[in-house]
Scaffold this active site. Sequence first.
Site, PDB file in Angstrom:
ATOM      1  N   SER A  27       0.822  -1.215  -0.011  1.00 27.42           N
ATOM      2  CA  SER A  27      -0.012  -0.022  -0.111  1.00 27.42           C
ATOM      3  C   SER A  27       0.883   1.255  -0.002  1.00 27.42           C
ATOM      4  CB  SER A  27      -0.834  -0.171   1.205  1.00 27.42           C
ATOM      5  OG  SER A  27      -0.338   0.061   2.354  1.00 27.42           O
ATOM      6  N   LYS A  54       0.078   4.541   6.927  1.00 24.10           N
ATOM      7  CA  LYS A  54      -0.543   5.394   5.775  1.00 24.10           C
ATOM      8  C   LYS A  54      -0.103   6.736   6.109  1.00 24.10           C
ATOM      9  CE  LYS A  54      -3.071   1.982   3.902  1.00 24.10           C
ATOM     10  NZ  LYS A  54      -2.540   0.684   4.543  1.00 24.10           N
TER      11      LYS A  54
END
EC number: 3.4.21.88
Length: 207
Positions: A129, A167
Amino acid sequence: MTKLSKRQLDILRFIKEEVKRKGYPPSVREIGEAVGLASSSTVHGHLARLETKGLIRRDPTKPRAIEILDTEEEIHIPKNQVVNVPVIGKVTAGTPITAVENIEEYFPLPERLAPPDEHVFMLEIMGESMIDAGILDQDYVIVKQQNTANNGDIVVAMTEDDEATVKRFFKEETHIRLQPENPTMEPIILQNVTILGKVIGVFRTVH
C-alpha cells in the site's frame, strides 16, 4: 582489510547506511553533505579511489548507480553509537506499543537513525500500500513513537477496528483520511484514529 582514509571510510559507511535504510544509494550531493564536502568533484575523486580499491562499482550513465562490492568486509560502528530498537510484532489494542508482549526482537541501529533520547521502534510492512513512498512489502519502518501527526506525515495508526496500518495521514473537515501510496488502493476514511508513531526511516534487506 583495505587501507582507507577517514574520509573514504565515512563515505563508504554513509553509502552502506543509506542503501540499508532506503534501498538505494545516495546522490553525490547527499554524500558531500553527509561528510562535509562542498565540492562535488572532490566527492567524485573519493568515489573513484574507492572504485579503484575494488570497494564500489559505478555506472557513469546513472547518477545514483553505486554498488557496494565489499560485502564480506564489515564496517563496524562503535557499540556506544548503537541503539537496540524493539521490533514490534503484533500491535495489540489497549497496550503500549512497546509492551514486552508486543516485542519480537531487538535490532541494532546507529544513533543517527534512532536517537537515544527519542522512543523509536521498528515494524515490518506487510503488503504494497505504500510502494510509491518507497516502502515495500517486508521492509521494516523505523518509527518515532508519538500520538500526534501533521497532514502528510506517514504514520502508524490504529483504526477503529483495532488494526494497525501504515499510511499517510490527513485530517480533513469531517473525518480523518489514511491515504495509501499506491494508485490501485482506496483511502481509509475514519472518524477516529489512534496515532502510534511517525515513520522516520525504512530498513530493507537487499536480496
